[in-house]
Design a protein around this motif. Structure first.
Motif, PDB file in Angstrom:
ATOM      1  N   TRP A 278      -5.787  -5.860  -3.014  1.00  0.00           N
ATOM      2  CA  TRP A 278      -5.611  -6.161  -3.903  1.00  0.00           C
ATOM      3  C   TRP A 278      -6.874  -5.857  -4.877  1.00  0.00           C
ATOM      4  CZ3 TRP A 278      -0.462  -4.432  -5.065  1.00  0.00           C
ATOM      5  CH2 TRP A 278      -0.731  -4.250  -6.640  1.00  0.00           C
TER       6      TRP A 278
ATOM      7  N   PHE B  17      -7.416   3.371  -7.181  1.00  0.00           N
ATOM      8  CA  PHE B  17      -6.859   2.544  -6.552  1.00  0.00           C
ATOM      9  C   PHE B  17      -5.776   2.399  -5.273  1.00  0.00           C
ATOM     10  CE2 PHE B  17      -3.331  -0.376  -6.860  1.00  0.00           C
ATOM     11  CZ  PHE B  17      -4.204  -1.857  -6.860  1.00  0.00           C
TER      12      PHE B  17
ATOM     13  N   ALA C  76       0.659  -1.285  -0.303  1.00  0.00           N
ATOM     14  CA  ALA C  76       0.170  -0.341   0.211  1.00  0.00           C
ATOM     15  C   ALA C  76       0.573   0.831  -0.160  1.00  0.00           C
ATOM     16  CB  ALA C  76      -0.790  -0.291   1.460  1.00  0.00           C
TER      17      ALA C  76
ATOM     18  N   ASP D 268      -6.560   4.622  -2.970  1.00  0.00           N
ATOM     19  CA  ASP D 268      -6.857   5.114  -2.116  1.00  0.00           C
ATOM     20  C   ASP D 268      -7.727   3.478  -1.135  1.00  0.00           C
ATOM     21  OD1 ASP D 268      -6.411   7.349  -1.740  1.00  0.00           O
ATOM     22  OD2 ASP D 268      -8.179   8.010  -2.968  1.00  0.00           O
ATOM     23  N   GLU D 269      -7.693   3.213  -2.365  1.00  0.00           N
ATOM     24  CA  GLU D 269      -8.590   1.730  -1.569  1.00  0.00           C
ATOM     25  C   GLU D 269      -8.108   0.893  -0.901  1.00  0.00           C
ATOM     26  OE1 GLU D 269     -11.995  -0.357  -0.422  1.00  0.00           O
ATOM     27  OE2 GLU D 269     -12.382   1.665  -1.345  1.00  0.00           O
ATOM     28  N   LEU D 270      -6.947   0.418  -1.748  1.00  0.00           N
ATOM     29  CA  LEU D 270      -5.526  -0.577  -1.016  1.00  0.00           C
ATOM     30  C   LEU D 270      -5.593   0.059   0.063  1.00  0.00           C
ATOM     31  CD1 LEU D 270      -4.035  -2.350  -2.121  1.00  0.00           C
ATOM     32  CD2 LEU D 270      -2.156  -1.346  -2.312  1.00  0.00           C
TER      33      LEU D 270
ATOM     34  N   ARG E  59     -10.027  -5.272  -3.780  1.00  0.00           N
ATOM     35  CA  ARG E  59     -10.696  -4.012  -3.308  1.00  0.00           C
ATOM     36  C   ARG E  59     -10.341  -2.985  -4.687  1.00  0.00           C
ATOM     37  NH1 ARG E  59     -12.286  -3.647   2.564  1.00  0.00           N
ATOM     38  NH2 ARG E  59     -11.973  -1.289   2.033  1.00  0.00           N
ATOM     39  N   ALA E  60      -8.773  -2.606  -4.047  1.00  0.00           N
ATOM     40  CA  ALA E  60      -8.530  -2.176  -4.989  1.00  0.00           C
ATOM     41  C   ALA E  60      -8.388  -2.270  -6.941  1.00  0.00           C
ATOM     42  CB  ALA E  60      -7.501  -2.187  -5.170  1.00  0.00           C
TER      43      ALA E  60
END
Length: 577
Positions: free
Chosen positions: A517, A499, A470, A501-503, A519-520
């Motif tokens: 990964w 990507f 991350a 941010d969500e990671l 989710r991202a």
């Protein structure tokens, strides 16, 4: 249609090798391009030009006495990498600094600026003059956003003549900037060009029609029109350019102008002469005095059928430099005394990258990195045509080809480093360098920066956990954002930022690498799809923003595809955690 080639991926390198073999009187090969074969006086400013291959005689054909000292030559229609630019400039440098000059395209700006920063850190003074002569690519009040086309020649010629006349770096910059400010070009295209190995041209124009204002990479023009007679085309070109006279020109009637009627690849010289006959008449009717006109192929676009006209509004100093003798493979004026050739041993030696020591654990992670890059490569191969079609809607159609060149080079470099017992960080860093070096263009610069940033966080000692990845992707995002794009510009950034941010969020929620990964990757895919509703504010698509509405940004889309590809690597049993 391009018929003569071997491996399309090797076309540019083989072309440069053949060009040098045929022109050893003028040029020598260095990694990334060519430099003068003749000796240059110490204390001379080095003028280094460059851009993508496929535009001959730009850029290597303009290297020689009285013009450029070196040319960085990228792959077909792709900017040279920062490493290529650095090598050419460092070799050409003679102690008085370097002037970079090139057409104003995003990829060239990224790579030349990176090379400039590196050279400055090494103590070499550098300056840049970007060519912005194409009046169709932006309005006059945003002239700094215009692209460079055949007007490259006027700026390069003036700068090279000034350097060889003994001007210092400030003086060379001054006349180059004035040449750019007083150069205007306008062009049309009748058909597209086909790159080696491609089964279709980058763009098409309906039979009997022409794209008005098209760029030299196939960027869409202002509009389409019926193909006129030769005289009708001359009248369109001249009236368009006389409609925007540079502010520094005091009076039009009686002014002296350099003129370039440029063929873009497939228009024959005989046709150009018919057009120029009427151009000369129209300029005379406007009471302009033509100085040293040029009719021929000066900046081409592979086999593209098209024509552009350039007017270079002269003053006494610019006229003297424009008319000064020069001797290059493709462009010569006047006469010069014979010059001493340099010895090849004088060129800087190139050394292979060193492989630092790594732990056994990091070498195991390197195996995962190689596998992930290989999966990314297969993914791009599967989608290369789709990416090209998306890019052709408002850009030049080469995004798929560029990504393919870059990721293939990255895989080769990663495998070689892994075989040499490199750790994960070194494998990723060398893969990033290779991607940037072979792909060129904007995407090459961005993916090189991404892999380098992740490599720094991963290192060569430990096994990275989810938090480390991350942090690596956050560093990669920061590196890309430094190039100037922001969310909403319709670039790769629109998928990259969501990507990262969500990671970070998923890792903060306690998710492992694979779950985080995933989710991202979902966030990146959704954001890439949503970019279809955006209007581009950067890059080659910007002048024709409305054409891209309804189509996702190719860079964002390819980023999302590759993040999903990396996920399949981890879920197939190669999870670094």
């Amino acid at each position: 249609m391009t018929r003569l080639y071997n491996d399309p991926q090797a076309f540019a390198d083989e072309m440069i090798d053949g060009f040098v073999a045929a022109n050893s009187r003028w040029v020598r090969r260095v990694s990334g391009g060519v430099v003068r074969a003749t000796r240059t006086e110490p204390g001379t400013v080095a003028v280094v030009v460059g851009g993508g291959s496929g535009h001959y005689p730009a850029f290597g054909g303009l290297v020689g006495r009285g013009l450029a000292h070196g040319a960085a030559m990228g792959n077909l229609f792709a900017s040279p990498s920062a490493q290529q630019v650095h090598t050419v400039a460092a070799t050409a440098h003679r102690g008085a600094g370097v002037l970079f000059s090139y057409g104003n395209y995003a990829g060239d700006v990224l790579h030349f600026d990176q090379a400039q920063e590196r050279l400055r850190a090494e103590g070499i003074e550098c300056r840049t003059v970007r060519v912005t002569d194409d009046i169709s690519s932006a309005p006059a009040d945003r002239a700094d956003q215009r692209r460079g086309i055949a007007g490259d020649l006027t700026v390069f010629k003036v700068a090279g003549a000034a350097a060889d006349a003994g001007y210092d770096l400030d003086g060379v910059v001054r006349v180059a900037e004035r040449a750019n400010e007083r150069t205007r070009s306008f062009g049309v295209a009748f058909s597209g060009c086909t790159l080696p190995g491609a089964d279709a041209p980058l763009f098409t124009v309906p039979e009997g029609r022409m794209g008005v204002g098209m760029g030299i990479h196939g960027e869409p023009g202002i509009h389409e029109a019926d193909v006129p007679s030769a005289d009708g085309l001359a009248e369109l070109l001249v009236s368009s350019l006389l409609g925007e006279v540079p502010q520094s020109v005091d009076t039009v009637r009686g002014a002296r102008v350099g003129v370039i009627l440029n063929g873009l690849g497939s228009v024959k010289y005989e046709e150009l002469f018919v057009v120029y006959r009427r151009v000369a008449q129209l300029l005379a009717e406007a009471e302009l005095e033509v100085v040293d006109p040029e009719v021929g192929e000066l900046v081409t676009s592979f086999d593209m059928a098209g024509v552009s006209l350039t007017l270079f509004w002269l003053d006494d100093e610019l006229e003297r430099l424009w008319g000064a003798p020069c001797d290059t493979p493709a462009y010569r004026k006047g006469a010069l005394e014979p010059a001493e050739l340099i010895d090849d041993t004088e060129l800087a030696a190139e050394t292979a990258a060193e492989i630092p020591p790594a732990t056994a654990a990091s070498r195991q992670v390197a195996d995962v990195a190689v596998a992930a890059l290989a999966t990314m490569s297969r993914t791009i191969d599967e989608h290369v045509d789709e990416l090209g079609r998306m890019d052709a809607i408002a850009g030049d159609g080469d995004h798929g080809i560029g990504m393919q060149r870059g990721v293939h080079a990255a895989v080769d470099a990663a495998r070689a480093a892994h075989a040499a017992q490199a750790g994960a960080g070194t494998v990723l860093a060398l893969a990033g360098d290779a991607w940037a070096d072979r792909a060129g263009g904007t995407s090459g610069a961005l993916w090189g920066a991404i892999l380098r940033a992740v490599a720094t966080e991963v290192g060569d000692e430990r096994v990275p956990d989810a938090a480390a990845l991350a942090r690596g992707m956050r560093a990669a995002t920061d590196a890309v954002l430094r190039f100037g794009a922001v969310v909403g510009d319709k670039t790769m950034v629109d998928a990259l930022v969501p990507f990262a941010d969500e990671l970070e969020t998923a890792v903060g929620d306690g998710a492992g690498i694979t779950a985080a990964w995933a989710r991202a990757a979902d966030a990146a895919a959704a954001a890439a799809a949503a970019s279809a509703d955006l209007m581009p504010r950067m890059g080659r698509a910007r002048p024709h923003a409305e054409k891209s509405l309804g189509t996702p940004d190719p860079g964002a889309h390819s980023f999302a595809l590759l993040m999903r590809a990396v996920l399949t690597t981890t879920t197939n049993g190669r999870n670094a955690s």
